[in-house]
Design a protein around this motif. Structure first.
Motif, PDB file in Angstrom:
ATOM      1  N   ILE A  47       0.813  -1.217   0.000  1.00 17.86           N
ATOM      2  CA  ILE A  47       0.000   0.000   0.000  1.00 17.86           C
ATOM      3  C   ILE A  47       0.845   1.266   0.000  1.00 17.86           C
ATOM      4  O   ILE A  47       0.317   2.371   0.151  1.00 17.86           O
ATOM      5  N   GLU A  48       2.159   1.124  -0.172  1.00 20.06           N
ATOM      6  CA  GLU A  48       3.041   2.300  -0.192  1.00 20.06           C
ATOM      7  C   GLU A  48       2.934   3.072  -1.497  1.00 20.06           C
ATOM      8  O   GLU A  48       2.539   2.552  -2.535  1.00 20.06           O
ATOM      9  N   CYS A  49       3.335   4.332  -1.433  1.00 17.92           N
ATOM     10  CA  CYS A  49       3.576   5.170  -2.610  1.00 17.92           C
ATOM     11  C   CYS A  49       2.376   5.345  -3.527  1.00 17.92           C
ATOM     12  O   CYS A  49       2.530   5.751  -4.672  1.00 17.92           O
ATOM     13  N   GLY A  50       1.184   5.011  -3.057  1.00 19.52           N
ATOM     14  CA  GLY A  50      -0.001   5.189  -3.887  1.00 19.52           C
ATOM     15  C   GLY A  50      -0.158   4.115  -4.949  1.00 19.52           C
ATOM     16  O   GLY A  50      -1.033   4.166  -5.797  1.00 19.52           O
ATOM     17  N   GLY A  51       0.675   3.095  -4.921  1.00 22.06           N
ATOM     18  CA  GLY A  51       0.588   2.025  -5.897  1.00 22.06           C
ATOM     19  C   GLY A  51       1.263   0.774  -5.383  1.00 22.06           C
ATOM     20  O   GLY A  51       2.030   0.807  -4.448  1.00 22.06           O
ATOM     21  N   SER A  52       0.974  -0.363  -5.987  1.00 20.95           N
ATOM     22  CA  SER A  52       1.502  -1.643  -5.518  1.00 20.95           C
ATOM     23  C   SER A  52       2.588  -2.144  -6.452  1.00 20.95           C
ATOM     24  O   SER A  52       2.378  -2.216  -7.669  1.00 20.95           O
ATOM     25  N   PRO A  53       3.754  -2.525  -5.917  1.00 18.70           N
ATOM     26  CA  PRO A  53       4.828  -3.072  -6.760  1.00 18.70           C
ATOM     27  C   PRO A  53       4.352  -4.287  -7.540  1.00 18.70           C
ATOM     28  O   PRO A  53       3.634  -5.131  -7.007  1.00 18.70           O
ATOM     29  N   ASP A  54       4.751  -4.363  -8.791  1.00 17.99           N
ATOM     30  CA  ASP A  54       4.292  -5.450  -9.663  1.00 17.99           C
ATOM     31  C   ASP A  54       4.593  -6.824  -9.083  1.00 17.99           C
ATOM     32  O   ASP A  54       3.786  -7.752  -9.199  1.00 17.99           O
ATOM     33  N   GLU A  55       5.790  -6.972  -8.452  1.00 17.84           N
ATOM     34  CA  GLU A  55       6.145  -8.290  -7.932  1.00 17.84           C
ATOM     35  C   GLU A  55       5.234  -8.718  -6.794  1.00 17.84           C
ATOM     36  O   GLU A  55       4.920  -9.895  -6.627  1.00 17.84           O
ATOM     37  N   LEU A  56       4.755  -7.741  -6.007  1.00 14.93           N
ATOM     38  CA  LEU A  56       3.843  -8.073  -4.917  1.00 14.93           C
ATOM     39  C   LEU A  56       2.448  -8.401  -5.455  1.00 14.93           C
ATOM     40  O   LEU A  56       1.764  -9.275  -4.925  1.00 14.93           O
ATOM     41  N   VAL A  57       2.030  -7.687  -6.482  1.00 12.35           N
ATOM     42  CA  VAL A  57       0.741  -7.992  -7.110  1.00 12.35           C
ATOM     43  C   VAL A  57       0.763  -9.421  -7.645  1.00 12.35           C
ATOM     44  O   VAL A  57      -0.192 -10.192  -7.464  1.00 12.35           O
ATOM     45  N   HIS A  58       1.864  -9.777  -8.309  1.00 15.92           N
ATOM     46  CA  HIS A  58       2.014 -11.140  -8.834  1.00 15.92           C
ATOM     47  C   HIS A  58       2.018 -12.160  -7.699  1.00 15.92           C
ATOM     48  O   HIS A  58       1.402 -13.234  -7.814  1.00 15.92           O
ATOM     49  N   LEU A  59       2.705 -11.826  -6.589  1.00 16.49           N
ATOM     50  CA  LEU A  59       2.761 -12.734  -5.444  1.00 16.49           C
ATOM     51  C   LEU A  59       1.364 -12.953  -4.859  1.00 16.49           C
ATOM     52  O   LEU A  59       0.998 -14.087  -4.517  1.00 16.49           O
ATOM     53  N   VAL A  60       0.589 -11.893  -4.756  1.00 20.81           N
ATOM     54  CA  VAL A  60      -0.768 -12.009  -4.225  1.00 20.81           C
ATOM     55  C   VAL A  60      -1.599 -12.934  -5.104  1.00 20.81           C
ATOM     56  O   VAL A  60      -2.285 -13.836  -4.601  1.00 20.81           O
ATOM     57  N   LYS A  61      -1.544 -12.736  -6.400  1.00 22.29           N
ATOM     58  CA  LYS A  61      -2.327 -13.568  -7.316  1.00 22.29           C
ATOM     59  C   LYS A  61      -1.902 -15.036  -7.247  1.00 22.29           C
ATOM     60  O   LYS A  61      -2.740 -15.941  -7.276  1.00 22.29           O
ATOM     61  N   THR A  62      -0.603 -15.257  -7.146  1.00 18.68           N
ATOM     62  CA  THR A  62      -0.096 -16.635  -7.059  1.00 18.68           C
ATOM     63  C   THR A  62      -0.603 -17.319  -5.797  1.00 18.68           C
ATOM     64  O   THR A  62      -1.040 -18.482  -5.826  1.00 18.68           O
ATOM     65  N   ARG A  63      -0.542 -16.615  -4.685  1.00 23.72           N
ATOM     66  CA  ARG A  63      -0.990 -17.209  -3.413  1.00 23.72           C
ATOM     67  C   ARG A  63      -2.499 -17.400  -3.369  1.00 23.72           C
ATOM     68  O   ARG A  63      -2.995 -18.325  -2.733  1.00 23.72           O
ATOM     69  N   LEU A  64      -3.231 -16.548  -4.030  1.00 20.92           N
ATOM     70  CA  LEU A  64      -4.680 -16.739  -4.107  1.00 20.92           C
ATOM     71  C   LEU A  64      -5.000 -18.019  -4.874  1.00 20.92           C
ATOM     72  O   LEU A  64      -5.913 -18.770  -4.498  1.00 20.92           O
ATOM     73  N   GLN A  65      -4.225 -18.270  -5.926  1.00 22.31           N
ATOM     74  CA  GLN A  65      -4.409 -19.499  -6.687  1.00 22.31           C
ATOM     75  C   GLN A  65      -4.055 -20.713  -5.836  1.00 22.31           C
ATOM     76  O   GLN A  65      -4.766 -21.721  -5.844  1.00 22.31           O
ATOM     77  N   GLU A  66      -2.943 -20.615  -5.085  1.00 23.27           N
ATOM     78  CA  GLU A  66      -2.502 -21.716  -4.236  1.00 23.27           C
ATOM     79  C   GLU A  66      -3.537 -22.048  -3.154  1.00 23.27           C
ATOM     80  O   GLU A  66      -3.729 -23.211  -2.803  1.00 23.27           O
ATOM     81  N   LYS A  67      -4.188 -21.012  -2.644  1.00 18.75           N
ATOM     82  CA  LYS A  67      -5.201 -21.208  -1.598  1.00 18.75           C
ATOM     83  C   LYS A  67      -6.586 -21.487  -2.177  1.00 18.75           C
ATOM     84  O   LYS A  67      -7.551 -21.640  -1.434  1.00 18.75           O
ATOM     85  N   ASN A  68      -6.659 -21.518  -3.499  1.00 19.44           N
ATOM     86  CA  ASN A  68      -7.920 -21.773  -4.197  1.00 19.44           C
ATOM     87  C   ASN A  68      -8.985 -20.733  -3.852  1.00 19.44           C
ATOM     88  O   ASN A  68     -10.174 -21.039  -3.777  1.00 19.44           O
ATOM     89  N   LEU A  69      -8.548 -19.494  -3.637  1.00 19.58           N
ATOM     90  CA  LEU A  69      -9.472 -18.393  -3.370  1.00 19.58           C
ATOM     91  C   LEU A  69      -9.844 -17.753  -4.709  1.00 19.58           C
ATOM     92  O   LEU A  69      -9.444 -16.643  -5.044  1.00 19.58           O
ATOM     93  N   VAL A  70     -10.628 -18.497  -5.475  1.00 16.28           N
ATOM     94  CA  VAL A  70     -10.955 -18.102  -6.842  1.00 16.28           C
ATOM     95  C   VAL A  70     -11.753 -16.803  -6.885  1.00 16.28           C
ATOM     96  O   VAL A  70     -11.493 -15.922  -7.708  1.00 16.28           O
ATOM     97  N   ALA A  71     -12.728 -16.682  -5.989  1.00 12.89           N
ATOM     98  CA  ALA A  71     -13.575 -15.485  -5.983  1.00 12.89           C
ATOM     99  C   ALA A  71     -12.750 -14.231  -5.694  1.00 12.89           C
ATOM    100  O   ALA A  71     -12.936 -13.188  -6.326  1.00 12.89           O
ATOM    101  N   MET A  72     -11.823 -14.354  -4.747  1.00 13.55           N
ATOM    102  CA  MET A  72     -10.967 -13.219  -4.410  1.00 13.55           C
ATOM    103  C   MET A  72     -10.037 -12.883  -5.569  1.00 13.55           C
ATOM    104  O   MET A  72      -9.790 -11.711  -5.866  1.00 13.55           O
ATOM    105  N   LEU A  73      -9.541 -13.900  -6.250  1.00 15.45           N
ATOM    106  CA  LEU A  73      -8.670 -13.691  -7.408  1.00 15.45           C
ATOM    107  C   LEU A  73      -9.436 -12.998  -8.535  1.00 15.45           C
ATOM    108  O   LEU A  73      -8.920 -12.079  -9.179  1.00 15.45           O
ATOM    109  N   ASN A  74     -10.679 -13.424  -8.749  1.00 15.48           N
ATOM    110  CA  ASN A  74     -11.493 -12.798  -9.797  1.00 15.48           C
ATOM    111  C   ASN A  74     -11.752 -11.333  -9.479  1.00 15.48           C
ATOM    112  O   ASN A  74     -11.741 -10.476 -10.373  1.00 15.48           O
ATOM    113  N   LEU A  75     -11.988 -11.045  -8.207  1.00 16.63           N
ATOM    114  CA  LEU A  75     -12.207  -9.658  -7.790  1.00 16.63           C
ATOM    115  C   LEU A  75     -10.981  -8.813  -8.100  1.00 16.63           C
ATOM    116  O   LEU A  75     -11.090  -7.702  -8.623  1.00 16.63           O
ATOM    117  N   MET A  76      -9.819  -9.365  -7.787  1.00 18.55           N
ATOM    118  CA  MET A  76      -8.582  -8.635  -8.004  1.00 18.55           C
ATOM    119  C   MET A  76      -8.329  -8.424  -9.488  1.00 18.55           C
ATOM    120  O   MET A  76      -7.879  -7.359  -9.915  1.00 18.55           O
TER     121      MET A  76
END
Length: 388
Positions: A262-291
């Motif tokens: 949440i720094e600098c008014g934007g999210s670093p690309d590597e963290l965005v990718h990490l979030v999406k990867t972990r959502l897939q790993e946790k099978n949080l499909v609805a949350m991934l679709n929202l993102m």
């Protein structure tokens, strides 16, 4: 003189305050999200009333809602796997039932004594009716509007008064509280050592309950290193300035990574990718679709910090700050003071940075406590009682 100051009416603090923008309690979470984005406000008041002029029932403000509430609601265990359907839920499910006195209606002629007493009991926002210059016909037209964001209730407008408003009013006449205001916060005994803190490596998801509790007490959750040094915070105010996609980051990242997200008014690309990867790993499909649907696209200039910013952030994260002056470089960077800081100095820090608290650290940056607006108001209230 101090006693007379607290005898002022709350209407004196309403001068220049904008009318509240509000949502009906029947609105859905989707309505609230859309209204928050359109309004540009960090929070909207929630009302239980019938705006038809045939109804004799009173309009009542029953709470407030922000993206902080939305994020915490989406992050509940039972909600993580059904995010998409939650946006049709009524906002009554989002409001904290254990925080029913968060708002309170008061009359314009109520005194600051009464206002402070209500705030010390846990009220965060005092709802006060204000005069409107609009004609009666214009009020009726707006009152019958189908728009979810409204400022009129039965032809009346309201504003609200916060602890910040009261503290700022008192600071403008701080000489009335001499010599108390010049005493250290340590000597006054207002350093609260019962603080909410988590290690930087702990999952941010594990702190959801603590973050919700900090919102109730208008504080924050400190992020500390292995030595107990303060390196940042996750605050309700910061989350209220984000959007619903931060719920995905909170569900997957560590406390430190969430701060970076949440720094600098934007999210670093590597963290965005990490979030999406972990959502897939946790099978949080609805949350991934929202993102995926609501993900923001950042340019390099807005999604990363400059080299000088990185250096300063590194210094702060490793607990090597050179001074205790107020700092406002990052959204999740904590504002700190020293136990020997004067009450008036801490007041100025908090007001300058629009926070309702200031962290207290020792010379080695070890976190020892927190000073809140509530603690400050208690000092002024007791000073007036002893002077009466």
């Amino acid at each position: 003189m101090a006693v007379g100051l607290l005898g002022h009416e709350v209407s004196d603090l309403c001068l220049g305050k904008p009318a509240l923008r509000s949502l009906p309690i029947t609105a859905t979470l989707s309505d609230a999200v859309s209204a928050l984005k359109r309004s540009g406000e960090t929070c909207l008041s929630v009302w239980s009333c019938d705006h038809s002029y045939e109804c004799e029932c009173e309009c009542e403000c029953v709470g407030k809602i922000s993206f902080f509430d939305v994020i915490c609601f989406l992050c509940k265990d039972e909600n993580l796997n059904r995010v998409s359907s939650l946006f049709q839920s009524p906002i009554s499910l989002v409001l904290d039932k254990d925080n029913s006195n968060v708002v309170r209606h008061v009359e314009p002629h109520s005194s600051l004594f009464e206002a402070i007493d209500f705030m010390l009991e846990g009220t965060q926002n005092l709802v006060v009716p204000i005069e409107s210059r609009m004609s009666k016909s214009s009020k009726k037209t707006l009152a019958k509007s189908t728009s979810f964001v409204s400022t009129f209730h039965k032809g009346r407008e309201y504003c609200w008064i916060t602890q910040e408003d009261v503290v700022r009013f008192l600071l403008n006449s701080i000489s009335a509280f001499a010599p108390v205001a010049s005493l250290s916060i340590e000597l006054l005994g207002i350093i609260d050592t019962d603080i909410l803190a988590i290690p930087y490596y702990q999952p941010a998801y594990a702190a959801v309950e603590a973050i919700s509790l900090s919102n109730k007490h208008q504080t924050s959750v400190a992020i500390v290193d292995e030595q107990g040094c303060l390196i940042g915070e996750i605050s309700p105010y910061t989350l209220a300035s984000c959007d619903e996609t931060v719920a995905a980051a909170m569900a997957t990242l560590s406390a430190e990574d969430l701060m970076a997200y949440i720094e600098c008014g934007g999210s670093p690309d590597e963290l965005v990718h990490l979030v999406k990867t972990r959502l897939q790993e946790k099978n949080l499909v609805a949350m991934l679709n929202l993102m995926e649907e609501l993900s923001l696209s950042f340019s390099p200039s807005s999604s990363s910090c400059s080299s000088s910013d990185d250096e300063e952030m590194s210094v702060i994260r490793h607990g090597k700050s050179a001074s205790y002056s107020a700092r406002m470089v990052r959204k999740s960077e904590a504002i700190v003071c020293h136990p020997r800081s004067s009450l008036v100095a801490v007041m100025i820090q908090a007001l300058a940075h629009r926070v309702s608290y200031v962290w207290v650290v020792e010379d080695d940056c070890t976190l020892t406590g927190i000073v809140t607006y509530s603690g400050m108001l208690k000092v002024f209230r007791e000073h007036c009682r002893s002077s009466a």
